[in-house]
Design a protein around this motif. Structure first.
Motif, PDB file in Angstrom:
ATOM      1  N   GLU A  30     -19.069  44.714  -6.976  1.00  0.00           N
ATOM      2  CA  GLU A  30     -18.702  45.961  -6.332  1.00  0.00           C
ATOM      3  C   GLU A  30     -19.797  47.015  -6.443  1.00  0.00           C
ATOM      4  O   GLU A  30     -19.646  48.119  -5.967  1.00  0.00           O
ATOM      5  CB  GLU A  30     -17.389  46.488  -6.920  1.00  0.00           C
ATOM      6  N   GLY A  31     -20.926  46.635  -7.044  1.00  0.00           N
ATOM      7  CA  GLY A  31     -22.015  47.582  -7.177  1.00  0.00           C
ATOM      8  C   GLY A  31     -23.080  47.449  -6.120  1.00  0.00           C
ATOM      9  O   GLY A  31     -24.164  48.005  -6.241  1.00  0.00           O
ATOM     10  N   LEU A  32     -22.814  46.692  -5.048  1.00  0.00           N
ATOM     11  CA  LEU A  32     -23.809  46.493  -4.005  1.00  0.00           C
ATOM     12  C   LEU A  32     -24.204  47.818  -3.376  1.00  0.00           C
ATOM     13  O   LEU A  32     -25.345  48.055  -3.040  1.00  0.00           O
ATOM     14  CB  LEU A  32     -23.246  45.540  -2.932  1.00  0.00           C
ATOM     15  N   SER A  33     -23.282  48.696  -3.180  1.00  0.00           N
ATOM     16  CA  SER A  33     -23.583  50.009  -2.623  1.00  0.00           C
ATOM     17  C   SER A  33     -23.035  51.073  -3.553  1.00  0.00           C
ATOM     18  O   SER A  33     -21.903  50.989  -4.027  1.00  0.00           O
ATOM     19  CB  SER A  33     -22.947  50.164  -1.238  1.00  0.00           C
ATOM     20  N   ALA A  34     -23.834  52.090  -3.798  1.00  0.00           N
ATOM     21  CA  ALA A  34     -23.383  53.166  -4.682  1.00  0.00           C
ATOM     22  C   ALA A  34     -22.297  54.007  -4.020  1.00  0.00           C
ATOM     23  O   ALA A  34     -21.543  54.694  -4.700  1.00  0.00           O
ATOM     24  CB  ALA A  34     -24.573  54.044  -5.064  1.00  0.00           C
ATOM     25  N   ASN A  35     -22.219  53.963  -2.692  1.00  0.00           N
ATOM     26  CA  ASN A  35     -21.311  54.854  -1.976  1.00  0.00           C
ATOM     27  C   ASN A  35     -20.113  54.141  -1.370  1.00  0.00           C
ATOM     28  O   ASN A  35     -19.147  54.786  -0.998  1.00  0.00           O
ATOM     29  CB  ASN A  35     -22.078  55.565  -0.846  1.00  0.00           C
ATOM     30  N   ARG A  36     -20.171  52.823  -1.250  1.00  0.00           N
ATOM     31  CA  ARG A  36     -19.094  52.095  -0.587  1.00  0.00           C
ATOM     32  C   ARG A  36     -18.696  50.895  -1.421  1.00  0.00           C
ATOM     33  O   ARG A  36     -19.539  50.164  -1.930  1.00  0.00           O
ATOM     34  CB  ARG A  36     -19.544  51.622   0.804  1.00  0.00           C
ATOM     35  N   LYS A  37     -17.423  50.670  -1.555  1.00  0.00           N
ATOM     36  CA  LYS A  37     -16.929  49.497  -2.261  1.00  0.00           C
ATOM     37  C   LYS A  37     -17.236  48.252  -1.445  1.00  0.00           C
ATOM     38  O   LYS A  37     -17.109  48.242  -0.226  1.00  0.00           O
ATOM     39  CB  LYS A  37     -15.424  49.621  -2.488  1.00  0.00           C
ATOM     40  N   THR A  38     -17.616  47.200  -2.119  1.00  0.00           N
ATOM     41  CA  THR A  38     -17.923  45.942  -1.450  1.00  0.00           C
ATOM     42  C   THR A  38     -16.640  45.182  -1.137  1.00  0.00           C
ATOM     43  O   THR A  38     -15.757  45.053  -1.992  1.00  0.00           O
ATOM     44  CB  THR A  38     -18.837  45.079  -2.337  1.00  0.00           C
TER      45      THR A  38
ATOM     46  N   ASP B 115     -22.857  49.910   7.836  1.00  0.00           N
ATOM     47  CA  ASP B 115     -21.524  50.510   7.925  1.00  0.00           C
ATOM     48  C   ASP B 115     -20.520  49.773   7.051  1.00  0.00           C
ATOM     49  O   ASP B 115     -19.369  50.195   6.915  1.00  0.00           O
ATOM     50  CB  ASP B 115     -21.033  50.498   9.373  1.00  0.00           C
ATOM     51  N   LYS B 116     -20.966  48.665   6.434  1.00  0.00           N
ATOM     52  CA  LYS B 116     -20.032  47.844   5.688  1.00  0.00           C
ATOM     53  C   LYS B 116     -20.794  46.956   4.715  1.00  0.00           C
ATOM     54  O   LYS B 116     -21.800  46.343   5.075  1.00  0.00           O
ATOM     55  CB  LYS B 116     -19.221  46.980   6.663  1.00  0.00           C
ATOM     56  N   CYS B 117     -20.352  46.908   3.442  1.00  0.00           N
ATOM     57  CA  CYS B 117     -20.937  46.017   2.445  1.00  0.00           C
ATOM     58  C   CYS B 117     -19.969  44.868   2.179  1.00  0.00           C
ATOM     59  O   CYS B 117     -18.767  45.101   2.018  1.00  0.00           O
ATOM     60  CB  CYS B 117     -21.195  46.764   1.139  1.00  0.00           C
ATOM     61  N   VAL B 118     -20.484  43.652   2.136  1.00  0.00           N
ATOM     62  CA  VAL B 118     -19.608  42.501   1.934  1.00  0.00           C
ATOM     63  C   VAL B 118     -20.207  41.558   0.894  1.00  0.00           C
ATOM     64  O   VAL B 118     -21.419  41.488   0.714  1.00  0.00           O
ATOM     65  CB  VAL B 118     -19.383  41.714   3.246  1.00  0.00           C
ATOM     66  N   PHE B 119     -19.324  40.879   0.186  1.00  0.00           N
ATOM     67  CA  PHE B 119     -19.706  39.733  -0.622  1.00  0.00           C
ATOM     68  C   PHE B 119     -19.018  38.526  -0.021  1.00  0.00           C
ATOM     69  O   PHE B 119     -17.786  38.430  -0.039  1.00  0.00           O
ATOM     70  CB  PHE B 119     -19.308  39.904  -2.087  1.00  0.00           C
ATOM     71  N   LEU B 120     -19.803  37.623   0.562  1.00  0.00           N
ATOM     72  CA  LEU B 120     -19.267  36.406   1.147  1.00  0.00           C
ATOM     73  C   LEU B 120     -19.248  35.322   0.070  1.00  0.00           C
ATOM     74  O   LEU B 120     -20.296  34.872  -0.400  1.00  0.00           O
ATOM     75  CB  LEU B 120     -20.122  35.958   2.328  1.00  0.00           C
ATOM     76  N   ASP B 121     -18.062  34.914  -0.324  1.00  0.00           N
ATOM     77  CA  ASP B 121     -17.855  33.909  -1.368  1.00  0.00           C
ATOM     78  C   ASP B 121     -17.522  32.606  -0.644  1.00  0.00           C
ATOM     79  O   ASP B 121     -16.394  32.400  -0.184  1.00  0.00           O
ATOM     80  CB  ASP B 121     -16.693  34.370  -2.245  1.00  0.00           C
ATOM     81  N   VAL B 122     -18.515  31.726  -0.521  1.00  0.00           N
ATOM     82  CA  VAL B 122     -18.428  30.592   0.409  1.00  0.00           C
ATOM     83  C   VAL B 122     -18.085  29.302  -0.338  1.00  0.00           C
ATOM     84  O   VAL B 122     -18.769  28.930  -1.300  1.00  0.00           O
ATOM     85  CB  VAL B 122     -19.754  30.417   1.170  1.00  0.00           C
TER      86      VAL B 122
END
Length: 329
Positions: free
Chosen positions: A10-18, A93-100
């Protein structure tokens, strides 16, 4: 099998939750299930691997089984899922963690339960430009083998060719071999590569050269080039076309970031364990391998004291598999 999400996702972006997204690579008869995103959705109109957001209280495996059933009608079991890769991506506009995760045992016939077209495609038919940018490493991971064979140092071309042929005939490489001969002069290496290419082709194995990026121009029919770190650090952008595999040897997080900036298709990371060539020198260990692989947005092979018996562990810890010399050469 444990959830692969690192605590720091959840730390990928300081301003947006991943957003944690479970992604399914559903394989049947060598083909992969692909859907097309609705035009009005985020990244609308592009192709995608089915899946969806992991809800609070769910493991990624539970989420994937639920999402696949809701989207396609296919039935998955949690124990059929194997890790593929984890990808962190900031779209702006969007941060994602793709868990494949992948499964070869989905039950039923797929249909677009949400009106989306679905189809089965061979991994070779998946084109980067038809998918969201974050999916590029998934496509690479599907095309790459789980064992990357690297030759021992070849100092004499005739003897090296004979040994390469014998090693290939033992059947250890999955589909790719890196031709390593750092002590050979340039012209001699090119002659060796041209001769080795024919033997690899006969056995259905792709040949990757080792050294400078411009080797591909001299032997254009090879599958790609692998850059040792001393070569990779000299480049600021991808030095070969997308028609070739580009691999990079890495030993740290900083080097991983540089390989990603170059557009590497894969990296080898290590040494993980102590090796016969460097007795008494411990490797980085599995915990460090896992931590570094968790930060990588590119398939990562563990190297150093590893063989096929370590392949499952490397994959469970976020790697593509293992690379090395001793297990096959």
């Amino acid at each position: 099998m444990p959830n692969t999400v690192p605590e720091s996702v959840e730390g990928l972006s300081a301003n947006r939750k991943t957003v944690h997204v479970a992604v399914g690579v559903i394989v049947r008869d060598g083909r992969v299930l692909i859907a097309r995103r609705p035009d009005k959705a985020h990244q609308g109109g592009l192709l995608e691997f089915p899946g969806g957001k992991v809800e609070p209280g769910e493991t990624v495996q539970q989420a994937l089984c639920r999402e696949i059933a809701e989207e396609t009608g296919l039935v998955l079991t949690e124990d059929s899922l194997e890790p593929v890769i984890g990808i962190r991506h900031d779209y702006g506009d969007k941060c994602v963690f793709l868990d494949v995760w992948s499964s070869h045992s989905a039950q039923g016939e797929p249909e677009g339960k949400e009106g989306q077209p679905v189809s089965w495609l061979a991994p070779e038919a998946l084109k980067d430009e038809e998918f969201p940018a974050a999916n590029r490493p998934i496509i690479r991971a599907l095309r790459l083998p789980h064992r990357l064979a690297i030759t021992g140092t070849i100092e004499n071309a005739p003897a090296g060719l004979a040994r390469l042929g014998a090693a290939l005939d033992r059947g250890q490489p999955d589909s790719l071999v890196v031709l390593r001969a750092p002590t050979l002069p340039g012209a001699a290496y090119l002659e060796l590569a041209a001769a080795a290419l024919g033997g690899c082709r006969e056995r259905g194995v792709g040949l990757i050269l080792h050294g400078a990026a411009d080797l591909c121009r001299a032997v254009p029919d090879v599958q790609g080039v692998h850059l040792p770190w001393r070569e990779a650090q000299q480049h600021s952008e991808r030095p070969v076309s997308d028609d070739y595999w580009l691999g990079v040897s890495c030993h740290s997080a900083e080097q991983l970031r540089h390989a990603e900036r170059l557009g590497a298709d894969y990296v080898v990371l290590g040494n993980v364990l102590e090796t016969l060539s460097h007795p008494g020198q411990p490797g980085i260990g599995w915990a460090a391998f896992q931590a570094l692989a968790a930060t990588a947005n590119v398939p990562v092979y563990g190297i150093g004291g590893l063989g096929p018996e370590h392949q499952s562990r490397a994959r469970a810890l976020g790697g593509q598999g293992v690379a090395g010399i001793g297990f096959w050469w």
